[in-house]
Design a protein around this motif. Structure first.
Motif, mmCIF file in Angstrom:
data_model
loop_
_atom_site.group_PDB
_atom_site.id
_atom_site.type_symbol
_atom_site.label_atom_id
_atom_site.label_comp_id
_atom_site.label_asym_id
_atom_site.label_seq_id
_atom_site.Cartn_x
_atom_site.Cartn_y
_atom_site.Cartn_z
ATOM 1 N N ARG A 1 12.660 65.452 -47.710
ATOM 2 C CA ARG A 1 13.069 66.471 -47.382
ATOM 3 C C ARG A 1 11.976 67.695 -48.112
ATOM 4 N NH1 ARG A 1 14.578 62.164 -50.650
ATOM 5 N NH2 ARG A 1 17.043 62.408 -49.686
ATOM 6 N N GLY A 2 12.466 68.558 -48.262
ATOM 7 C CA GLY A 2 11.740 69.995 -48.796
ATOM 8 C C GLY A 2 10.770 69.729 -49.778
ATOM 9 N N SER A 3 11.850 69.236 -51.222
ATOM 10 C CA SER A 3 10.912 69.054 -52.071
ATOM 11 C C SER A 3 10.511 67.866 -52.290
ATOM 12 C CB SER A 3 12.231 69.025 -53.096
ATOM 13 O OG SER A 3 12.912 67.740 -52.704
ATOM 14 N N ASP A 4 10.113 66.705 -51.626
ATOM 15 C CA ASP A 4 8.936 66.207 -51.486
ATOM 16 C C ASP A 4 8.020 66.829 -51.170
ATOM 17 O OD1 ASP A 4 11.239 64.120 -51.718
ATOM 18 O OD2 ASP A 4 11.384 63.166 -49.680
ATOM 19 N N VAL A 5 7.927 67.312 -50.293
ATOM 20 C CA VAL A 5 6.828 68.111 -49.708
ATOM 21 C C VAL A 5 6.119 68.705 -50.832
ATOM 22 C CG1 VAL A 5 5.594 69.789 -47.895
ATOM 23 C CG2 VAL A 5 7.463 68.267 -46.919
ATOM 24 N N VAL A 6 7.138 69.718 -51.550
ATOM 25 C CA VAL A 6 6.130 70.272 -52.517
ATOM 26 C C VAL A 6 5.715 69.990 -53.239
ATOM 27 C CG1 VAL A 6 7.905 72.078 -54.344
ATOM 28 C CG2 VAL A 6 8.353 72.236 -52.163
ATOM 29 N N LYS A 7 5.816 68.643 -53.828
ATOM 30 C CA LYS A 7 5.850 67.712 -54.924
ATOM 31 C C LYS A 7 4.662 66.764 -54.249
ATOM 32 C CE LYS A 7 10.170 65.837 -56.601
ATOM 33 N NZ LYS A 7 11.160 64.588 -56.609
ATOM 34 N N ALA A 8 4.099 66.441 -53.173
ATOM 35 C CA ALA A 8 2.822 66.041 -52.978
ATOM 36 C C ALA A 8 2.065 67.481 -52.944
ATOM 37 C CB ALA A 8 3.109 66.266 -50.799
ATOM 38 N N LEU A 9 2.318 68.362 -52.691
ATOM 39 C CA LEU A 9 1.095 69.666 -52.525
ATOM 40 C C LEU A 9 1.041 69.888 -53.938
ATOM 41 C CD1 LEU A 9 1.838 70.097 -49.196
ATOM 42 C CD2 LEU A 9 2.122 72.652 -49.413
ATOM 43 N N ALA A 10 1.984 69.603 -55.052
ATOM 44 C CA ALA A 10 1.759 70.362 -56.215
ATOM 45 C C ALA A 10 0.374 69.007 -56.786
ATOM 46 C CB ALA A 10 3.237 70.359 -57.390
ATOM 47 N N HIS B 1 13.234 69.851 -33.852
ATOM 48 C CA HIS B 1 13.358 70.704 -34.883
ATOM 49 C C HIS B 1 13.825 70.971 -35.544
ATOM 50 C CE1 HIS B 1 13.221 75.645 -34.266
ATOM 51 N NE2 HIS B 1 12.295 75.222 -34.539
ATOM 52 N N GLU B 2 15.399 70.398 -34.982
ATOM 53 C CA GLU B 2 16.126 70.532 -36.578
ATOM 54 C C GLU B 2 15.400 69.769 -37.634
ATOM 55 O OE1 GLU B 2 19.782 72.127 -37.525
ATOM 56 O OE2 GLU B 2 18.975 72.178 -35.381
ATOM 57 N N VAL B 3 14.608 69.307 -37.249
ATOM 58 C CA VAL B 3 14.149 68.228 -39.143
ATOM 59 C C VAL B 3 13.213 68.936 -39.188
ATOM 60 C CG1 VAL B 3 12.785 65.895 -39.325
ATOM 61 C CG2 VAL B 3 15.004 65.848 -37.655
ATOM 62 N N LEU B 4 12.545 69.828 -38.446
ATOM 63 C CA LEU B 4 11.346 70.385 -38.934
ATOM 64 C C LEU B 4 11.606 72.123 -39.991
ATOM 65 C CD1 LEU B 4 8.697 70.123 -36.419
ATOM 66 C CD2 LEU B 4 8.388 69.028 -38.937
ATOM 67 N N GLN B 5 13.074 72.249 -39.161
ATOM 68 C CA GLN B 5 13.313 73.291 -40.103
ATOM 69 C C GLN B 5 14.005 73.125 -41.543
ATOM 70 O OE1 GLN B 5 12.033 76.357 -38.167
ATOM 71 N NE2 GLN B 5 13.313 76.783 -38.589
ATOM 72 N N ILE B 6 14.801 72.006 -41.396
ATOM 73 C CA ILE B 6 15.191 71.367 -42.371
ATOM 74 C C ILE B 6 14.718 71.263 -43.673
ATOM 75 C CG2 ILE B 6 16.470 69.840 -43.412
ATOM 76 C CD1 ILE B 6 18.231 68.688 -41.305
ATOM 77 N N LEU B 7 13.174 70.532 -42.914
ATOM 78 C CA LEU B 7 11.835 70.107 -44.412
ATOM 79 C C LEU B 7 11.378 72.152 -44.985
ATOM 80 C CD1 LEU B 7 10.668 67.491 -42.590
ATOM 81 C CD2 LEU B 7 11.620 67.616 -44.902
ATOM 82 N N ARG B 8 11.651 72.711 -43.986
ATOM 83 C CA ARG B 8 10.741 74.460 -43.944
ATOM 84 C C ARG B 8 12.426 74.968 -44.821
ATOM 85 N NH1 ARG B 8 7.696 78.029 -40.791
ATOM 86 N NH2 ARG B 8 8.741 76.602 -38.417
#
Length: 393
Positions: free
Chosen positions: A316-325, A350-357
């Motif tokens: 999920r996108g929040s996982d991405v934010v945790k890694a970046l933080a 593309h749908e997966v990428l949009q969900i993560l974005r």
């Protein structure tokens, strides 16, 4: 393009992919190594970090743009190089098109079903990933082919321990070819999923399990199984071998599979531009912790000298934010996009990428950050006292 099938989140995409794919294909996508402890741990680690939402000073605009390996990307999620994406007729070319539509880069595996030339035409931000297979002459020829095709960066993947055992009946590797015997063995499973099988029949593209990017010096294309045997017979590269590869390529260069500060510093010494903190998505040594746990210490050690990326467990996108933080420059996603590919080909990816974005933007809004450059460890709350996060330096 295929008929549009919407899914609201990656958990739903995973359920739909399981329903659509033949059992053996699904298990090959889903499986980790041995009992799958590391596969589960990769996801669990993200659940041990939380956020402290704010209600004041929320941003009026959110900037998710960044760069990686000299490539400007619209948000910090890159398609991970995953072998044999013949789970949908769109294959790697469809994945590359989806990534281009989303404004991001695509990693292409040596074990891909589509050649690097076709993928680079579909996405001008193609990163070729190389496995150390065969002789140096063969490796050099593959590197030069990737360069000629337009690949913009090179990844060498080193995190594979040749232990393809699974405790739940997953084949250790795809069959060596698609000759009559293999097709006869696989036919009942393929026919049990008529929608999946029919999509290949309609496109006239039955997977033959060849790996064109592992071509031999005579120009022949081996089947997956034969290339796998060659891979297992090839001695693992030394530090000098990887340095030779780095000098041969000359352009943006990344080493994937790093889990220790020692290895990270060795990558800096050989001139790597980026490193990938990774346990191969749970497919290397079962029992190795999530790379998220290693990330802060590695960033503290080398983050000012090399771009640090992470993969494993992003759902999920929040996982991405945790890694970046915690200091990652960007993340690579593997199974996440494969679920979308299985469900709906290029559009599903593309749908997966949009969900993560969207998830990235929503999380950043909630914690009051307007750009990914503002993210820091102060945005995180450690929910498990055993998850050690060093204080920001």
């Amino acid at each position: 393009m295929s008929k549009r099938i919407r899914f609201r989140n990656l958990a739903e995409a995973e359920r739909l992919a399981k329903r659509r794919l033949p059992r053996a294909v699904w298990l090959a996508v889903k499986a980790g190594n041995e009992q799958g402890w590391t596969l589960d741990e990769n996801i669990q680690a993200f659940n041990e970090l939380g956020f402290s939402p704010t209600v004041f000073d929320r941003p009026t605009r959110i900037d998710t743009k960044t760069s990686l390996l000299g490539l400007d990307i619209d948000f910090p999620v890159v398609i991970s190089p995953v072998g044999a994406q013949a789970i949908h007729p769109d294959g790697e070319v469809g994945v590359a098109r989806a990534a281009a539509r989303a404004g991001t880069a695509v990693g292409l595996s040596s074990w891909a079903s589509d050649p690097v030339q076709d993928v680079a035409r579909a996405n001008d931000k193609t990163i070729f990933q190389l496995y150390w297979v065969g002789t140096k002459a063969e490796i050099e020829a593959r590197v030069e082919a990737a360069r000629a095709a337009g690949a913009k960066a090179l990844i060498v993947t080193l995190d594979w321990s040749h232990t393809p055992r699974r405790d739940w009946g997953v084949p250790p590797a795809p069959p060596s070819d698609m000759k009559l015997r293999t097709m006869t063995e696989l036919a009942p499973e393929a026919l049990s999923r008529p929608l999946w099988f029919g999509s290949y029949l309609r496109r006239g593209r039955i997977p033959d399990l060849k790996v064109p990017n592992l071509f031999e010096l005579d120009g022949s294309t081996p089947y997956f199984g034969a290339a796998w045997s060659r891979f297992e017979e090839t001695p693992a590269p030394t530090w000098d071998d990887v340095k030779w590869l780095r000098e041969l390529w000359g352009g943006p260069f990344m080493v994937k599979g790093i889990n220790t500060i020692k290895d990270a510093k060795l990558c800096v010494d050989l001139g790597a531009d980026a490193i990938g903190v990774s346990n191969h998505g749970g497919n290397n040594i079962d029992g190795s912790p999530s790379p998220l746990r290693y990330l802060p210490s590695i960033v503290d050690a080398v983050g000012d000298q090399v771009e640090v990326t992470l993969d494993g467990g992003i759902r999920r996108g929040s996982d991405v934010v945790k890694a970046l933080a915690l200091g990652a420059r960007a993340v690579f996603v593997g199974r996440a996009f494969l679920y979308g590919l299985a469900v709906n080909g290029e559009d599903g990816v593309h749908e997966v990428l949009q969900i993560l974005r969207s998830g990235i933007r929503e999380t950043m809004f909630g914690i009051g950050r307007s750009s990914i450059g503002e993210l820091s460890r102060e945005d995180l709350m450690v929910l498990n006292p055993h998850f050690f996060v060093p204080p920001a330096s």
